[in-house]
Write an enzyme that holds these catalytic residues in place. Sequence first.
Site, PDB file in Angstrom:
ATOM      1  N   ASP A   1      -0.219   5.291   0.926  1.00 30.52           N
ATOM      2  CA  ASP A   1      -0.643   5.945   1.965  1.00 30.52           C
ATOM      3  C   ASP A   1      -0.632   5.415   3.349  1.00 30.52           C
ATOM      4  O   ASP A   1      -1.523   4.647   3.269  1.00 30.52           O
ATOM      5  CB  ASP A   1      -1.881   6.731   1.531  1.00 30.52           C
ATOM      6  CG  ASP A   1      -1.680   7.713   0.160  1.00 30.52           C
ATOM      7  OD1 ASP A   1      -0.908   8.496   0.171  1.00 30.52           O
ATOM      8  OD2 ASP A   1      -2.373   7.113  -0.796  1.00 30.52           O
TER       9      ASP A   1
ATOM     10  N   ASP B   1      -1.780  -0.914   5.912  1.00 30.76           N
ATOM     11  CA  ASP B   1      -2.054  -0.384   7.388  1.00 30.76           C
ATOM     12  C   ASP B   1      -3.434  -0.220   7.625  1.00 30.76           C
ATOM     13  O   ASP B   1      -3.909   0.425   9.007  1.00 30.76           O
ATOM     14  CB  ASP B   1      -1.794   1.054   7.352  1.00 30.76           C
ATOM     15  CG  ASP B   1      -2.345   1.841   6.267  1.00 30.76           C
ATOM     16  OD1 ASP B   1      -2.397   1.750   5.123  1.00 30.76           O
ATOM     17  OD2 ASP B   1      -2.996   3.058   6.736  1.00 30.76           O
TER      18      ASP B   1
ATOM     19  N   ASP C   1       0.941  -1.284  -0.063  1.00 26.63           N
ATOM     20  CA  ASP C   1      -0.069  -0.017   0.014  1.00 26.63           C
ATOM     21  C   ASP C   1       0.982   1.158  -0.018  1.00 26.63           C
ATOM     22  O   ASP C   1       1.913   1.263   0.353  1.00 26.63           O
ATOM     23  CB  ASP C   1      -0.826  -0.026   1.397  1.00 26.63           C
ATOM     24  CG  ASP C   1      -1.913   1.209   1.509  1.00 26.63           C
ATOM     25  OD1 ASP C   1      -2.310   1.482   0.469  1.00 26.63           O
ATOM     26  OD2 ASP C   1      -1.773   1.852   2.555  1.00 26.63           O
TER      27      ASP C   1
END
Length: 224
Positions: free
Chosen positions: A13, A174, A11
Amino acid sequence: MPFPFRAVLFDLDGTLIDSAHGIAGAVNETLAELGHARVEPAVVLEWIGEGARILLHRALRHAGADLPDGPGFDRTFAMLMRHYAHSLPQQARAYPGAEDALRGLRARGVKVALCTNKPERFIAPLLEALGWRELFDGIVGGDTLPEGKPAALPLRHLADGFGVPVHACAMVGDSRTDAEAAHAAGMPLVLVDYGYHRDFDVRNADARAVIDDLRRLLPQEAGD
């Protein structure tokens, strides 16, 4: 022990970069242009993770001015994208250890991919600002394919492109979006304990590991 993954999907961001300050600026410029009050960056952080269109819906809903999908929303989305493009230099803030992890995995022969919901047209200039243009063997943005995360399609597309079974890949993220995408694809999941979790409990997400530094992904070699 041999490194268990032949490919690692990241990922962006909240995992590789701390882009919240720049994204918050773009959202606030959009709200101000529409005549709404600006919000604290910490509030915008709670809206990040499922793509720019959902981000805008959340911002407009917070302002009491949400729009249904359609021409009116599309015009407002174009406004956000204009401010978003201007915010890319502020978004290019790599987390400590991120670049070392990317370079270290590639040096060990592991395929490295970017699997993000960020609109595709913003990825190349952001990677240019970070000096990361050559660090990814595959890239999928939020609008590259008919579906973005949390659908399994982006993860399976990258694995197929590498010719690597999903069980030999890892999705590193996240958020709940990353976890749901990994589980849907049948791909091992690694989560970071920083980033943009919102109300997501990374410790109870059936992840292979929860790490505090991406360098912990690097295979340990004899003598390390």
